[in-house]
Design a protein around this motif. Sequence first.
Motif, short mmCIF file in Angstrom:
data_model
loop_
_atom_site.label_atom_id
_atom_site.label_comp_id
_atom_site.label_asym_id
_atom_site.label_seq_id
_atom_site.Cartn_x
_atom_site.Cartn_y
_atom_site.Cartn_z
N PRO A 69 40.57 35.27 50.50
CA PRO A 69 40.54 35.39 49.03
C PRO A 69 41.00 36.77 48.58
CG PRO A 69 38.44 34.57 49.88
CD PRO A 69 39.27 34.98 51.05
N ARG A 70 41.59 36.81 47.42
CA ARG A 70 42.05 38.09 46.84
C ARG A 70 40.96 38.66 45.96
NH1 ARG A 70 47.97 35.99 45.05
NH2 ARG A 70 48.96 36.35 47.06
N LYS A 71 40.87 39.98 45.95
CA LYS A 71 39.96 40.65 45.04
C LYS A 71 40.72 40.95 43.75
CE LYS A 71 37.00 43.70 46.82
NZ LYS A 71 36.52 44.88 47.57
N VAL A 72 40.32 40.32 42.67
CA VAL A 72 40.96 40.55 41.38
C VAL A 72 40.08 41.53 40.61
CG1 VAL A 72 41.72 39.51 39.21
CG2 VAL A 72 42.09 38.30 41.38
N TYR A 73 40.69 42.61 40.15
CA TYR A 73 39.97 43.68 39.47
C TYR A 73 40.18 43.56 37.97
CZ TYR A 73 39.92 45.65 44.14
OH TYR A 73 39.73 45.84 45.48
N SER A 74 39.10 43.76 37.21
CA SER A 74 39.21 43.80 35.75
C SER A 74 38.42 45.01 35.25
CB SER A 74 38.71 42.50 35.13
OG SER A 74 37.37 42.27 35.48
N LEU A 75 38.91 45.58 34.20
CA LEU A 75 38.28 46.76 33.62
C LEU A 75 37.00 46.35 32.91
CD1 LEU A 75 39.31 49.65 33.72
CD2 LEU A 75 40.29 49.32 31.47
#
Length: 109
Positions: A69-75
């Motif tokens: 799985p990819r780590k998706v970053y959000s502010l």
Amino acid sequence: MTEMLKGTLEGIVLAALSVRPAYGYEITAQLREQGFTDLVEGTVYALLLRVEQRGLVDVEKVPSEKGPPRKVYSLNPAGRAQLEEFWKTWTFLAERIEQLRTTPTERTT
């Protein structure tokens, strides 16, 4: 250029995440498209780990077609506050540097 970039890269990445959530490779590719051609992917991943540890981003693991799985970053709100502080500092520095560049200096002989 590399040394100057190191000092501002966190703000640049936070600014990219302020537009939309993204994973590390997406951020690297986006910044390269914007002219940061010497940016190394590993540098971005290390920075993302630091901002995650400092609580400036939220992370969601999203399934990937290829591999883990990819780590998706959000502010998050703390990241937005940090980004605002970055822009204030950037504006202050840019104005002072522009003054130095355009103001005639006294020359001593």
